[in-house]
Scaffold this motif. Structure first.
Motif, short mmCIF file in Angstrom:
data_model
loop_
_atom_site.label_atom_id
_atom_site.label_comp_id
_atom_site.label_asym_id
_atom_site.label_seq_id
_atom_site.Cartn_x
_atom_site.Cartn_y
_atom_site.Cartn_z
N GLU A 7 0.83 -1.20 0.00
CA GLU A 7 0.00 0.00 0.00
C GLU A 7 0.87 1.25 0.00
O GLU A 7 0.59 2.21 -0.72
N ALA A 8 1.90 1.26 0.80
CA ALA A 8 2.80 2.43 0.88
C ALA A 8 3.45 2.69 -0.47
O ALA A 8 3.55 3.84 -0.91
N ARG A 9 3.91 1.63 -1.14
CA ARG A 9 4.51 1.79 -2.46
C ARG A 9 3.49 2.31 -3.47
O ARG A 9 3.80 3.17 -4.28
N ALA A 10 2.27 1.80 -3.40
CA ALA A 10 1.22 2.25 -4.32
C ALA A 10 0.88 3.72 -4.09
O ALA A 10 0.65 4.47 -5.04
N LEU A 38 -16.73 21.88 -11.95
CA LEU A 38 -16.44 21.21 -13.22
C LEU A 38 -15.51 20.02 -13.00
O LEU A 38 -15.67 18.98 -13.64
N PHE A 39 -14.54 20.16 -12.12
CA PHE A 39 -13.66 19.05 -11.80
C PHE A 39 -14.45 17.88 -11.22
O PHE A 39 -14.23 16.73 -11.59
N VAL A 40 -15.39 18.16 -10.33
CA VAL A 40 -16.22 17.11 -9.74
C VAL A 40 -16.99 16.37 -10.85
O VAL A 40 -17.09 15.15 -10.82
N GLY A 41 -17.49 17.10 -11.82
CA GLY A 41 -18.17 16.47 -12.95
C GLY A 41 -17.25 15.57 -13.74
O GLY A 41 -17.64 14.46 -14.16
N ARG A 42 -16.01 16.01 -13.93
CA ARG A 42 -15.03 15.18 -14.65
C ARG A 42 -14.69 13.93 -13.85
O ARG A 42 -14.52 12.85 -14.42
N VAL A 43 -14.61 14.06 -12.53
CA VAL A 43 -14.36 12.90 -11.67
C VAL A 43 -15.52 11.91 -11.80
O VAL A 43 -15.30 10.70 -11.94
N ALA A 44 -16.75 12.42 -11.80
CA ALA A 44 -17.92 11.54 -11.93
C ALA A 44 -17.88 10.78 -13.24
O ALA A 44 -18.13 9.56 -13.27
N ASP A 45 -17.55 11.46 -14.33
CA ASP A 45 -17.47 10.80 -15.63
C ASP A 45 -16.35 9.76 -15.66
O ASP A 45 -16.52 8.66 -16.18
N ALA A 46 -15.20 10.11 -15.11
CA ALA A 46 -14.03 9.23 -15.16
C ALA A 46 -14.19 7.99 -14.30
O ALA A 46 -13.60 6.95 -14.59
N THR A 47 -14.95 8.09 -13.23
CA THR A 47 -15.07 6.96 -12.32
C THR A 47 -16.34 6.14 -12.54
O THR A 47 -16.49 5.07 -11.96
N ALA A 48 -17.23 6.61 -13.39
CA ALA A 48 -18.49 5.89 -13.63
C ALA A 48 -18.24 4.49 -14.18
O ALA A 48 -18.89 3.52 -13.76
N ALA A 49 -17.29 4.36 -15.09
CA ALA A 49 -17.01 3.05 -15.68
C ALA A 49 -16.46 2.06 -14.66
O ALA A 49 -16.69 0.87 -14.77
N ALA A 50 -15.77 2.57 -13.66
CA ALA A 50 -15.19 1.69 -12.65
C ALA A 50 -16.25 1.20 -11.66
O ALA A 50 -16.04 0.21 -10.96
N GLY A 51 -17.37 1.90 -11.61
CA GLY A 51 -18.42 1.51 -10.67
C GLY A 51 -18.07 1.75 -9.22
O GLY A 51 -18.66 1.18 -8.32
N HIS A 52 -17.09 2.60 -8.98
CA HIS A 52 -16.66 2.90 -7.61
C HIS A 52 -16.30 4.38 -7.56
O HIS A 52 -15.24 4.78 -8.00
N LEU A 80 -7.17 1.88 -5.60
CA LEU A 80 -5.97 2.59 -6.07
C LEU A 80 -6.07 2.89 -7.56
O LEU A 80 -5.62 3.94 -8.01
N ALA A 81 -6.69 2.00 -8.33
CA ALA A 81 -6.87 2.25 -9.76
C ALA A 81 -7.77 3.46 -9.99
O ALA A 81 -7.52 4.27 -10.88
N GLN A 87 -6.19 11.02 -10.60
CA GLN A 87 -4.93 11.75 -10.66
C GLN A 87 -4.58 12.13 -12.09
O GLN A 87 -4.04 13.21 -12.33
N ARG A 88 -4.90 11.26 -13.04
CA ARG A 88 -4.61 11.57 -14.45
C ARG A 88 -5.43 12.74 -14.96
O ARG A 88 -5.06 13.37 -15.95
N LEU A 89 -6.56 13.05 -14.30
CA LEU A 89 -7.37 14.19 -14.74
C LEU A 89 -6.62 15.51 -14.55
O LEU A 89 -6.80 16.44 -15.32
#
Length: 122
Positions: A7-10, A38-52, A80-81, A87-89
């Motif tokens: 976890e620490a390395r990740a 707007l950032f929150v909206g981008r986070v929602a879009d980016a994480t929707a596919a992950a289902g988490h 972590l994924a 983070q890539r956003l």
């Protein structure tokens, strides 16, 4: 995750993310509320596919994201994924996040002409 060392390395690959109990969190600072939203909206879009999706707190220009393991379990590779995807956003650099159109420091973009809009619309 298998061990605390793993976890620490990740987390080293996730600048600014911190461990808080079984969850991880990070606070992002923006110039204003609109950019933060707007950032929150981008986070929602980016994480929707992950289902988490992360827990999100927004206060003015500050957004805090927290990834909490499901059903009270331990932090997983999926958590972590999702953090890596978020983070890539923004990357490790600062830029005007949330601008809807191409941006130029002078305020005008070469080759783009304004269209007059009449009383009936465009």
């Amino acid at each position: 995750m298998a061990t605390t060392d793993d976890e620490a390395r990740a987390l080293q690959d996730l600048p600014g993310w911190e461990r808080h109990g079984d969850s991880i969190w990070k606070t992002y600072q923006f110039d204003d509320f609109a950019s933060a939203a707007l950032f929150v909206g981008r986070v929602a879009d980016a994480t929707a596919a992950a289902g988490h999706q992360p827990d999100i707190a927004i206060r003015g220009g500050r957004v805090t994201l927290e990834l909490v393991p499901r059903a009270g379990g331990a932090l997983t590779a999926d958590d972590l994924a999702v953090a890596h995807r978020i983070q890539r956003l923004v990357g490790d650099h600062h830029h005007p996040i949330g601008r809807a159109a191409p941006w130029s420091p002078s305020g005008r973009l070469a080759g783009i002409k304004e269209r007059p809009v009449g009383p009936a619309g465009p």
